[in-house]
Scaffold this active site. Structure first.
Site: not given
Ligand code: XMP
Length: 185
Positions: A42-43, A99, A102, A130, A151-152, A158
């Site tokens: 959803k992000g 979004d 990570d 990140k 954590f953002v 969300d």
């Molecule tokens: P990966 O680890 O697969 O992560 O690259 C992608 C998904 O992890 C969530 N994510 C976050 N959501 N604040 C958030 O609200 C954060 O700091 C954060 N870091 C990772 C997010 O859903 C993203 O699509």
């Protein structure tokens, strides 16, 4: 909600100008080539909808849904909930829009799945990157901002389902994600 934010990292004006910059890069990259923006739900719903309205060339829009079951702030097992129809993937130039990049697990899995389903080309565009948290090698083709390992929340991002509707991106106060889930409302 504002009280739960430690500090604002990107305000509305910064988000607008960063999105303008990346929209211009995407427009130049796809000029004269049909492509489909695939918003990762959803992000990315807010970023994707702002981004596409700044891209003045033909594009199609599709959605994929991925979620990771972690403890709220850590990525866990990845579930792919739904995909676009095969006809929206096979032979298409896809731009996955997410979004935040990570660990890299979500986008690297999605790129692989899209290729398996016959996509002609798969590129990626992320609102936030990140790099400090990368667990699998992955580079986004387009990105708006780089962020430190915080954590953002906000602008689609969300914690436990909340804060997506904040119009800015902020670092969540540690006490908000360290207190028991039932109190995080
Ligand atoms: P990966 O680890 O697969 O992560 O690259 C992608 C998904 O992890 C969530 N994510 C976050 N959501 N604040 C958030 O609200 C954060 O700091 C954060 N870091 C990772 C997010 O859903 C993203 O699509």
């Amino acid at each position: 909600m504002d009280h739960d934010v430690e500090r604002i990292l990107f305000n509305e004006a910064e988000i607008r100008s960063g999105t303008d910059r990346v929209a211009a890069e995407v427009t130049a990259a796809y000029a004269g080539r049909p492509f489909t923006v695939v918003s990762v739900l959803k992000g990315s719903c807010i970023f994707a909808s702002d981004l596409i309205r700044r891209i003045p060339i033909p594009l199609e829009l599709a959605f994929v849904s991925a979620s990771s079951y972690g403890d709220g702030t850590q990525s866990g097992r990845l579930a792919l909930n739904f995909f676009p129809a095969e006809s929206e993937i096979a032979g298409r130039n896809l731009l996955l829009v997410d979004d935040i990049l990570d660990t890299g697990k979500t986008l690297s899995r999605l790129v692989g799945e899209m290729h398996k389903r016959g996509a002609a080309e798969v590129r990626s565009c992320v609102f936030l990157d990140k790099p400090a948290r990368r667990a699998v090698p992955f580079r986004a083709d387009f990105r708006v901002f780089e962020v430190d390992d915080l954590f953002v929340v906000g602008y689609g991002l969300d914690f436990a389902g909340h804060y997506r509707n904040l119009p800015y991106v902020g670092a969540l106060k540690r006490e908000c994600y360290e207190r028991p889930r039932s109190a995080a409302r």
